[in-house]
Design an enzyme around this catalytic site. Structure first.
Site, PDB file in Angstrom:
ATOM      1  N   LYS A   4     -10.217  48.201   8.165  1.00  0.00           N
ATOM      2  CA  LYS A   4      -9.230  48.517   9.198  1.00  0.00           C
ATOM      3  C   LYS A   4      -9.794  48.186  10.580  1.00  0.00           C
ATOM      4  O   LYS A   4     -10.997  47.929  10.727  1.00  0.00           O
ATOM      5  CB  LYS A   4      -8.848  49.995   9.125  1.00  0.00           C
ATOM      6  CG  LYS A   4      -9.997  50.948   9.434  1.00  0.00           C
ATOM      7  CD  LYS A   4      -9.558  52.394   9.341  1.00  0.00           C
ATOM      8  CE  LYS A   4     -10.734  53.334   9.685  1.00  0.00           C
ATOM      9  NZ  LYS A   4     -10.326  54.751   9.694  1.00  0.00           N
TER      10      LYS A   4
ATOM     11  N   ARG B 273      -4.876  66.366   8.875  1.00  0.00           N
ATOM     12  CA  ARG B 273      -4.460  65.160   9.582  1.00  0.00           C
ATOM     13  C   ARG B 273      -3.428  64.481   8.683  1.00  0.00           C
ATOM     14  O   ARG B 273      -2.432  65.092   8.330  1.00  0.00           O
ATOM     15  CB  ARG B 273      -5.694  64.282   9.854  1.00  0.00           C
ATOM     16  CG  ARG B 273      -5.553  63.319  11.000  1.00  0.00           C
ATOM     17  CD  ARG B 273      -6.841  62.541  11.256  1.00  0.00           C
ATOM     18  NE  ARG B 273      -7.237  61.704  10.121  1.00  0.00           N
ATOM     19  CZ  ARG B 273      -8.231  60.819  10.153  1.00  0.00           C
ATOM     20  NH1 ARG B 273      -8.943  60.674  11.268  1.00  0.00           N
ATOM     21  NH2 ARG B 273      -8.542  60.092   9.095  1.00  0.00           N
TER      22      ARG B 273
ATOM     23  N   TYR C 129     -20.974  47.770  43.194  1.00  0.00           N
ATOM     24  CA  TYR C 129     -20.065  48.641  43.943  1.00  0.00           C
ATOM     25  C   TYR C 129     -20.706  49.981  44.277  1.00  0.00           C
ATOM     26  O   TYR C 129     -21.343  50.611  43.439  1.00  0.00           O
ATOM     27  CB  TYR C 129     -18.797  48.908  43.131  1.00  0.00           C
ATOM     28  CG  TYR C 129     -17.889  47.722  43.005  1.00  0.00           C
ATOM     29  CD1 TYR C 129     -17.395  47.067  44.131  1.00  0.00           C
ATOM     30  CD2 TYR C 129     -17.499  47.268  41.752  1.00  0.00           C
ATOM     31  CE1 TYR C 129     -16.543  45.983  44.001  1.00  0.00           C
ATOM     32  CE2 TYR C 129     -16.644  46.187  41.613  1.00  0.00           C
ATOM     33  CZ  TYR C 129     -16.169  45.543  42.746  1.00  0.00           C
ATOM     34  OH  TYR C 129     -15.324  44.477  42.620  1.00  0.00           O
TER      35      TYR C 129
ATOM     36  N   MET D 246     -15.968  45.219  36.113  1.00  0.00           N
ATOM     37  CA  MET D 246     -15.027  44.733  35.107  1.00  0.00           C
ATOM     38  C   MET D 246     -15.566  43.523  34.361  1.00  0.00           C
ATOM     39  O   MET D 246     -15.373  43.382  33.152  1.00  0.00           O
ATOM     40  CB  MET D 246     -13.692  44.382  35.761  1.00  0.00           C
ATOM     41  CG  MET D 246     -12.623  43.941  34.773  1.00  0.00           C
ATOM     42  SD  MET D 246     -11.053  43.528  35.560  1.00  0.00           S
ATOM     43  CE  MET D 246     -10.527  45.134  36.145  1.00  0.00           C
TER      44      MET D 246
END
Length: 388
Positions: free
Chosen positions: A44, A142, A273, A321
């Site tokens: 999965k 669940r 930053y 990023m």
């Protein structure tokens, strides 16, 4: 098992290298631990970030006999890629049309009467017998049929089998403690599971297979093994019980990139930053062209290390990023632009591991290996591992 170095592909910004030899080794080990039980390899989430189709082919060649996924779409992707082995899908949205799954011979795990009705509707519309596994809740609270609703489910299953609308394949449940095989709840779940299996048999409902063992149970609790085992994280070489060590498994993923830039930074100057890191002395830094959009967690800023030319180099400043920086130290440079930087891997060459990252950010290695994305190219190596 030892690993051989994996070189960065020329011209590639960053890559996640998946060692299929490690996958094969891990599946063979799981087969040994499973004894007479068969192995369903869980692929999965695109094979836990490793690539579902490539992992599926490798796992099947190494001795797995079935595959497990979460969604029908994941199963259909495997079929479209030519995988013909049995595939079980167990997580479905309300109103799911199971017709395409039945047409592709995908097995359906149902967790409610509603899902059974949806599977029966698809079977009647298409004239195709649905191959069904029932997932029951034994304590995880669940996905799965609740114990109070199970007798009604058994009655409905008996009717559906009598109508030849379904082939009743399996009964399954999922363990509460994925990383603690010694917890008493594991034994309680096993007892509940066997009681529910016996109830079905008493009502004339028989399943072809029963299975509850995940990776940790397969590796450390052979007494819980039934007809099948469903290992997930262990297929990819990550220990299901980290405190017990690697358990003989070999991590399959290495994430690396090229050094994009090397530059000098004077004492007192900041980097990235917010200037959260100020150079304490004249030094050199390397820019790595990979950031949080690619799966390098921002919370690793100033905390992670990478391996460049055999040495661990500390990350400095914030992870951006697209990029972050590592400190190379003062003096003569021993790193050049284009050199390979390993973010994490098996750890055999001194590089950080997925578990190291998980420990730093307070998560699990599952999240680490499923995170590489964006500009990271997935690359496969067929034989990067050598048996000792």
């Amino acid at each position: 098992m030892t690993t051989t170095p994996i070189s960065l592909t020329p011209g590639v910004l960053a890559e996640a290298v998946v060692d299929l030899g490690a996958i094969a080794h891990n599946v063979r080990l799981l087969r040994e631990r499973a004894g007479s039980a068969q192995v369903m390899a869980v692929v999965k989430a695109d094979g836990y970030g490793h690539g579902a189709t490539a992992v599926a082919r490798t796992a099947l060649a190494a001795g797995a006999v079935e595959l497990g996924v979460a969604s029908v779409d994941e199963a259909l992707t495997l079929r479209a890629d030519g995988i013909t082995a049995p595939v079980l899908a167990w997580l479905h949205a309300p109103g799911m049309d199971f017709g395409p799954a039945l047409a592709a011979d995908v097995q359906i795990a149902i967790s409610s009467i509603r899902q059974l009705d949806e599977a029966l509707d698809a079977a009647r519309r298409t004239g195709t017998t649905a191959t069904v596994t029932v997932k029951i809740d034994t304590g995880l609270n669940r996905n799965g049929v609740a114990p109070a609703l199970y007798p009604e489910m058994v009655t409905r299953l008996r009717q559906a089998v009598a109508e030849d609308a379904i082939r009743l394949r399996g009964l399954m449940t999922h363990m509460v403690h994925a990383d603690a095989p010694e917890k008493p709840i594991n034994d309680i779940q096993s007892q509940r599971f066997k009681q529910m299996l016996d109830h079905a048999r008493d009502q004339g409902v028989r399943f072809e297979v029963a299975h509850l063992s995940n990776s940790s149970a397969t590796m450390a609790r052979p007494d819980l093994t039934l007809d099948l085992v469903r290992p997930g994280i262990a297929v990819y070489g990550l220990s299901p019980v980290p405190r017990l060590g690697d358990m003989g498994l070999v991590p399959a993923m290495t994430v690396k990139c090229a050094v994009a830039l090397v530059k000098s930074v004077s004492a007192g100057e900041g980097v990235s930053y917010g200037h959260t890191w100020i150079a304490p002395h004249d030094t050199n830094v390397a820019l790595l062209p990979i950031g949080y959009a690619d799966g390098v967690f921002r919370s690793l800023g100033g905390r992670l290390e990478v391996l460049i030319n055999g040495k661990r180099r500390p990350g400095v400043g914030r992870v951006c990023m697209d990029q972050f920086l590592v400190d190379l130290g003062p003096g003569p440079l021993d790193v050049a632009e284009g050199d390979e930087a390993i973010l994490f891997g098996p750890g055999t060459r001194g590089e950080p591991t997925a578990q190291d990252w998980a420990d730093l950010v307070g998560t699990i290695h599952y999240e680490v290996v499923t995170s590489p994305r964006g500009r990271i190219t997935r690359v496969y190596r067929e034989a990067e591992t050598v048996e000792r």
